[in-house]
Every structure is written in structure tokens, then in C-alpha cells.
Design a protein around this motif. Structure first.
Motif, short mmCIF file in Angstrom:
data_model
loop_
_atom_site.label_atom_id
_atom_site.label_comp_id
_atom_site.label_asym_id
_atom_site.label_seq_id
_atom_site.Cartn_x
_atom_site.Cartn_y
_atom_site.Cartn_z
N SER A 85 2.59 -16.78 -26.84
CA SER A 85 1.65 -15.98 -26.05
C SER A 85 2.39 -15.30 -24.91
O SER A 85 3.43 -15.76 -24.46
N GLU A 86 1.82 -14.19 -24.50
CA GLU A 86 2.35 -13.44 -23.37
C GLU A 86 1.16 -13.03 -22.53
O GLU A 86 0.16 -12.54 -23.05
N LYS A 118 4.08 -13.88 -17.97
CA LYS A 118 4.39 -15.22 -18.44
C LYS A 118 4.53 -15.22 -19.95
O LYS A 118 3.73 -14.61 -20.66
N SER A 120 5.09 -17.87 -23.31
CA SER A 120 4.94 -19.27 -23.71
C SER A 120 5.16 -19.38 -25.21
O SER A 120 4.59 -18.61 -25.98
N GLY A 122 5.30 -22.46 -28.18
CA GLY A 122 5.12 -23.88 -28.49
C GLY A 122 5.27 -24.11 -29.98
O GLY A 122 4.93 -23.24 -30.79
#
Length: 153
Positions: A85-86, A118, A120, A122
Motif C-alpha cells: 500500500s501507498e 508512506k 507499506s 507485508g
């Protein structure tokens, strides 16, 4: 997210062919070990003597036979999930104040700007290997040899 294609490629390049190859080789080695063990048990049964009354018998001559086992199926299951994600956050806070007196006027402006980006990534993985083993009767040839041997004795 400029790195997204690279991350995706690395996650998708799991060595599945090598996993399947190793599973097959492991099953073959385990099957061979089980067969060797059954033959060793047969030899032990042929050498084990039992006295019944005044007659001596081997366990094989009394009808005992070693158990043989075989793999009927093996399953490899691998699950991999990943998320990327951004987020971009922009905030602007503007305040204006003014004041004055006789013959003059004053104004003041304050601007507060914030910017945040940001990234992310995972990932989560799990795997399992399951094998099913069943007991088989002794091979027909072994049974025939044991019958012939018992008839001679």
C-alpha cells in the motif's frame, strides 16, 4: 511505488519445482527404508525360534509375516499472501490576522503545509506437507517362497 514490480517478481519466484523434486526424492528414500526394514523383520522372524511342546518353529513357519507399507499420496501445500500500500497525506493550515490603529493597518498570514508519503509491504507464508502411508500384505512372491519353505520343513 517504483519497487512494486521487483517485490512482486521476488515473491512469485518461489522454487516450486525444487520443492516437488525434493518431496519425490524424500518419499522414494522413505519407501526404500520401509522396504529394507520389512525385509530385516522377515529375516528376524525366520531366525526367531519358538518351542511348542517338543517342536521348534520359526515365527515365519507359524504364519507370522512382516508388514509392508506404501505411500499412497503426498501433498505439498504452500500459501503466500502479500499486500502493498501507498498513502499520501497533505495538510494545509492557513490563518490570517489583522489589526490596526490610527493611520495604519497590519495584516499577518501564517501558512503551515505538511506532506507525508508512506509505503507499506507485508507478506505472510505458510506451508505443509502431508503423506499417507498404508499397510500392505507381503508381496505374493515372498508368500509363495515362505509356503515352499514351510512345505519342505
Amino acid at each position: 511505488m517504483a519497487d512494486t514490480p521487483a517485490v512482486t517478481r521476488s515473491l512469485m519466484s518461489a522454487p516450486l519445482p525444487q520443492i516437488i523434486e525434493q518431496l519425490g526424492l524424500s518419499i522414494a528414500r522413505a519407501q526404500s527404508a520401509m522396504d529394507i526394514n520389512s525385509v530385516a523383520i522377515a529375516k528376524s522372524m525366520a531366525e526367531t525360534k519358538v518351542m511348542i511342546g517338543d517342536e521348534e518353529h520359526t515365527l515365519l513357519s507359524l504364519g507370522f509375516a512382516p508388514s509392508f507399507y506404501a505411500f499412497t499420496e503426498a501433498t505439498v501445500e504452500a500459501k503466500l499472501s502479500f499486500s502493498m500500500s501507498e498513502t499520501t497525506e497533505t495538510s494545509v493550515d492557513v490563518s490570517v490576522s489583522g489589526g490596526g490603529g490610527v493611520g495604519f493597518v497590519m495584516f499577518a498570514a501564517s501558512v503551515d503545509v505538511g506532506y507525508a508519503r508512506k509505503f507499506s509491504v507485508g507478506s505472510e507464508g505458510q506451508s505443509s506437507i502431508a503423506a499417507r502411508i498404508v499397510s500392505l500384505p507381503p508381496p505374493d512372491q515372498l508368500t509363495a517362497v515362505l509356503r515352499r519353505h514351510n512345505e519342505k520343513n
